[in-house]
Write a protein that holds these residues in place. Structure first.
Motif, PDB file in Angstrom:
ATOM      1  N   ARG A  88       0.820  -1.204   0.000  1.00 52.19           N
ATOM      2  CA  ARG A  88       0.000   0.000   0.000  1.00 52.19           C
ATOM      3  C   ARG A  88       0.863   1.268   0.000  1.00 52.19           C
ATOM      4  O   ARG A  88       0.541   2.250  -0.660  1.00 52.19           O
ATOM      5  N   ILE A  89       1.968   1.219   0.742  1.00 52.03           N
ATOM      6  CA  ILE A  89       2.881   2.361   0.727  1.00 52.03           C
ATOM      7  C   ILE A  89       3.458   2.560  -0.670  1.00 52.03           C
ATOM      8  O   ILE A  89       3.607   3.692  -1.141  1.00 52.03           O
ATOM      9  N   HIS A  90       3.753   1.457  -1.356  1.00 42.57           N
ATOM     10  CA  HIS A  90       4.272   1.546  -2.730  1.00 42.57           C
ATOM     11  C   HIS A  90       3.268   2.259  -3.626  1.00 42.57           C
ATOM     12  O   HIS A  90       3.638   3.117  -4.435  1.00 42.57           O
ATOM     13  N   GLY A  91       1.996   1.924  -3.470  1.00 44.20           N
ATOM     14  CA  GLY A  91       0.961   2.584  -4.266  1.00 44.20           C
ATOM     15  C   GLY A  91       0.871   4.069  -3.966  1.00 44.20           C
ATOM     16  O   GLY A  91       0.734   4.899  -4.875  1.00 44.20           O
ATOM     17  N   LEU A  92       0.965   4.440  -2.705  1.00 46.25           N
ATOM     18  CA  LEU A  92       0.924   5.851  -2.326  1.00 46.25           C
ATOM     19  C   LEU A  92       2.137   6.591  -2.874  1.00 46.25           C
ATOM     20  O   LEU A  92       2.031   7.742  -3.301  1.00 46.25           O
ATOM     21  N   ASN A  93       3.280   5.937  -2.868  1.00 45.36           N
ATOM     22  CA  ASN A  93       4.496   6.558  -3.405  1.00 45.36           C
ATOM     23  C   ASN A  93       4.363   6.847  -4.897  1.00 45.36           C
ATOM     24  O   ASN A  93       4.998   7.767  -5.423  1.00 45.36           O
ATOM     25  N   LEU A  94       3.564   6.053  -5.587  1.00 47.42           N
ATOM     26  CA  LEU A  94       3.358   6.250  -7.022  1.00 47.42           C
ATOM     27  C   LEU A  94       2.297   7.311  -7.315  1.00 47.42           C
ATOM     28  O   LEU A  94       2.090   7.671  -8.462  1.00 47.42           O
ATOM     29  N   GLY A  95       1.636   7.792  -6.271  1.00 43.88           N
ATOM     30  CA  GLY A  95       0.684   8.888  -6.466  1.00 43.88           C
ATOM     31  C   GLY A  95      -0.761   8.561  -6.182  1.00 43.88           C
ATOM     32  O   GLY A  95      -1.634   9.404  -6.399  1.00 43.88           O
ATOM     33  N   ALA A  96      -1.065   7.348  -5.707  1.00 43.32           N
ATOM     34  CA  ALA A  96      -2.447   7.034  -5.356  1.00 43.32           C
ATOM     35  C   ALA A  96      -2.866   7.874  -4.158  1.00 43.32           C
ATOM     36  O   ALA A  96      -2.054   8.191  -3.287  1.00 43.32           O
ATOM     37  N   ASP A  97      -4.146   8.256  -4.117  1.00 42.37           N
ATOM     38  CA  ASP A  97      -4.640   9.073  -3.024  1.00 42.37           C
ATOM     39  C   ASP A  97      -5.227   8.229  -1.899  1.00 42.37           C
ATOM     40  O   ASP A  97      -5.277   8.672  -0.756  1.00 42.37           O
ATOM     41  N   ASP A  98      -5.675   7.039  -2.230  1.00 44.36           N
ATOM     42  CA  ASP A  98      -6.252   6.163  -1.216  1.00 44.36           C
ATOM     43  C   ASP A  98      -6.313   4.756  -1.788  1.00 44.36           C
ATOM     44  O   ASP A  98      -5.958   4.533  -2.952  1.00 44.36           O
ATOM     45  N   TYR A  99      -6.742   3.806  -0.987  1.00 43.59           N
ATOM     46  CA  TYR A  99      -6.833   2.432  -1.450  1.00 43.59           C
ATOM     47  C   TYR A  99      -7.970   1.727  -0.725  1.00 43.59           C
ATOM     48  O   TYR A  99      -8.393   2.130   0.360  1.00 43.59           O
ATOM     49  N   VAL A 100      -8.489   0.695  -1.356  1.00 50.07           N
ATOM     50  CA  VAL A 100      -9.518  -0.156  -0.756  1.00 50.07           C
ATOM     51  C   VAL A 100      -9.059  -1.597  -0.951  1.00 50.07           C
ATOM     52  O   VAL A 100      -8.642  -1.981  -2.046  1.00 50.07           O
ATOM     53  N   GLN A 186     -12.225  13.736   6.221  1.00 44.90           N
ATOM     54  CA  GLN A 186     -13.566  14.289   6.352  1.00 44.90           C
ATOM     55  C   GLN A 186     -14.617  13.199   6.543  1.00 44.90           C
ATOM     56  O   GLN A 186     -15.641  13.168   5.873  1.00 44.90           O
ATOM     57  N   THR A 187     -14.325  12.306   7.449  1.00 43.99           N
ATOM     58  CA  THR A 187     -15.250  11.235   7.773  1.00 43.99           C
ATOM     59  C   THR A 187     -15.011  10.819   9.216  1.00 43.99           C
ATOM     60  O   THR A 187     -13.950  11.088   9.784  1.00 43.99           O
ATOM     61  N   SER A 188     -15.994  10.183   9.807  1.00 43.95           N
ATOM     62  CA  SER A 188     -15.834   9.649  11.160  1.00 43.95           C
ATOM     63  C   SER A 188     -15.773   8.135  11.122  1.00 43.95           C
ATOM     64  O   SER A 188     -15.780   7.474  12.152  1.00 43.95           O
ATOM     65  N   TRP A 189     -15.688   7.595   9.904  1.00 46.75           N
ATOM     66  CA  TRP A 189     -15.709   6.135   9.729  1.00 46.75           C
ATOM     67  C   TRP A 189     -14.451   5.517  10.324  1.00 46.75           C
ATOM     68  O   TRP A 189     -13.324   5.873   9.963  1.00 46.75           O
ATOM     69  N   GLU A 190     -14.606   4.587  11.256  1.00 49.17           N
ATOM     70  CA  GLU A 190     -13.485   4.017  11.996  1.00 49.17           C
ATOM     71  C   GLU A 190     -12.531   3.219  11.108  1.00 49.17           C
ATOM     72  O   GLU A 190     -11.355   3.088  11.413  1.00 49.17           O
ATOM     73  N   GLY A 191     -13.036   2.686  10.000  1.00 49.60           N
ATOM     74  CA  GLY A 191     -12.196   1.876   9.122  1.00 49.60           C
ATOM     75  C   GLY A 191     -11.081   2.656   8.455  1.00 49.60           C
ATOM     76  O   GLY A 191     -10.177   2.079   7.861  1.00 49.60           O
ATOM     77  N   THR A 192     -11.122   3.989   8.550  1.00 50.83           N
ATOM     78  CA  THR A 192     -10.075   4.813   7.952  1.00 50.83           C
ATOM     79  C   THR A 192      -8.789   4.763   8.767  1.00 50.83           C
ATOM     80  O   THR A 192      -7.735   5.193   8.305  1.00 50.83           O
ATOM     81  N   GLY A 193      -8.860   4.220   9.990  1.00 50.54           N
ATOM     82  CA  GLY A 193      -7.696   4.188  10.865  1.00 50.54           C
ATOM     83  C   GLY A 193      -6.496   3.506  10.248  1.00 50.54           C
ATOM     84  O   GLY A 193      -5.357   3.969  10.388  1.00 50.54           O
ATOM     85  N   ARG A 194      -6.713   2.394   9.566  1.00 53.13           N
ATOM     86  CA  ARG A 194      -5.605   1.682   8.939  1.00 53.13           C
ATOM     87  C   ARG A 194      -5.002   2.507   7.810  1.00 53.13           C
ATOM     88  O   ARG A 194      -3.785   2.505   7.593  1.00 53.13           O
ATOM     89  N   THR A 195      -5.847   3.234   7.082  1.00 55.12           N
ATOM     90  CA  THR A 195      -5.367   4.124   6.031  1.00 55.12           C
ATOM     91  C   THR A 195      -4.459   5.197   6.622  1.00 55.12           C
ATOM     92  O   THR A 195      -3.423   5.540   6.049  1.00 55.12           O
ATOM     93  N   LEU A 196      -4.827   5.721   7.772  1.00 55.93           N
ATOM     94  CA  LEU A 196      -4.012   6.734   8.446  1.00 55.93           C
ATOM     95  C   LEU A 196      -2.630   6.178   8.762  1.00 55.93           C
ATOM     96  O   LEU A 196      -1.617   6.840   8.519  1.00 55.93           O
ATOM     97  N   GLU A 197      -2.561   4.976   9.282  1.00 56.53           N
ATOM     98  CA  GLU A 197      -1.274   4.367   9.627  1.00 56.53           C
ATOM     99  C   GLU A 197      -0.374   4.236   8.392  1.00 56.53           C
ATOM    100  O   GLU A 197       0.833   4.502   8.459  1.00 56.53           O
ATOM    101  N   VAL A 198      -0.958   3.833   7.287  1.00 55.19           N
ATOM    102  CA  VAL A 198      -0.176   3.669   6.060  1.00 55.19           C
ATOM    103  C   VAL A 198       0.330   5.016   5.556  1.00 55.19           C
ATOM    104  O   VAL A 198       1.476   5.140   5.106  1.00 55.19           O
TER     105      VAL A 198
END
Length: 228
Positions: A88-100, A186-198
């Protein structure tokens, strides 16, 4: 909003397109990487979001992500079965804004699409940022959304910049995870926590300053000013 869906499975694409259409999206479907890149030729910024599945038949999905980012600033959300942080970090390094990560909940996907699109609209608004922030050798220019370390520009994604800018506003102050997710995604959705860590891990890697962002266990994160 126009959305470019890059998915090689026609059955999956048809079902997802129907769901997205019900939520007001105008979906263009590309079956592979080449079709996706061609769809961007007439109007690179004509789409609000690119939803990119990494398992494509003709090109590596990461490679396609990099090519898309060179052509347009349109937000890219990666769809991947690879759950490990390094991928996932590799994807962000290439310019992705988020991932699912597959299998995903449709509600989660819609929340992420709306989050990246809202952030893009705010960034494009006149007077969206003023001044700059400095933390040691790190310079955060708010008007141009540019970050540099010792004068060398460090390319960041939208979310990476927003995260760094938020923490840099108050060095040393601990930002709660919930507060960061609310401000940046801009969300309160708890599942975003893992995205924050990445995103934190990606920032540490890109800035080559692992100690700049400190994890406060059980609370959140804070930006630590380097010792002179």
């Amino acid at each position: 909003m126009r959305l470019l869906l890059v998915e090689d499975d026609n059955h999956v694409a048809a079902a997802l397109s129907a769901v997205l259409a019900r939520h007001g999206f105008d979906v263009t479907h590309a079956c592979n990487g080449e079709e996706a890149l061609q769809a961007l030729v007439p109007d690179p910024d004509g789409f609000g979001v690119v939803l990119l599945d990494l398992g494509l038949p003709d090109q590596d999905g990461y490679e396609v992500c990099g090519k898309i980012r060179k052509r347009t600033g349109t937000p890219v959300i990666m769809v991947t079965a690879r759950a490990d942080v390094r991928s996932r970090i590799h994807g962000l390094n290439l310019g992705a804004d988020d991932y699912v990560v597959k299998p995903y909940d449709t509600g989660e996907l819609l929340a992420r699409i709306h989050a990246v699109s809202r952030r893009t609209v705010q960034e494009d608004a006149p007077g969206s940022g003023e001044g700059e922030l400095r933390i040691g050798s790190v310079r955060v220019e708010l008007p141009t959304r540019q970050v540099s370390v010792n004068g060398a520009v460090v390319p960041l994604t939208r979310k990476e910049f927003d995260l760094l800018a938020l923490l840099a506003q108050r060095p040393g102050v601990v930002f709660r995870r919930e507060q960061i997710i609310s401000e940046v995604w801009q969300t309160s959705w708890e599942g975003t926590g893992r995205t924050l860590e990445v995103h934190v891990a990606s920032l540490r890697s890109k800035l080559r300053m692992p100690a700049l962002i400190e994890t406060v266990r059980g609370v959140g994160y804070r930006l630590v000013e380097p010792v002179a």
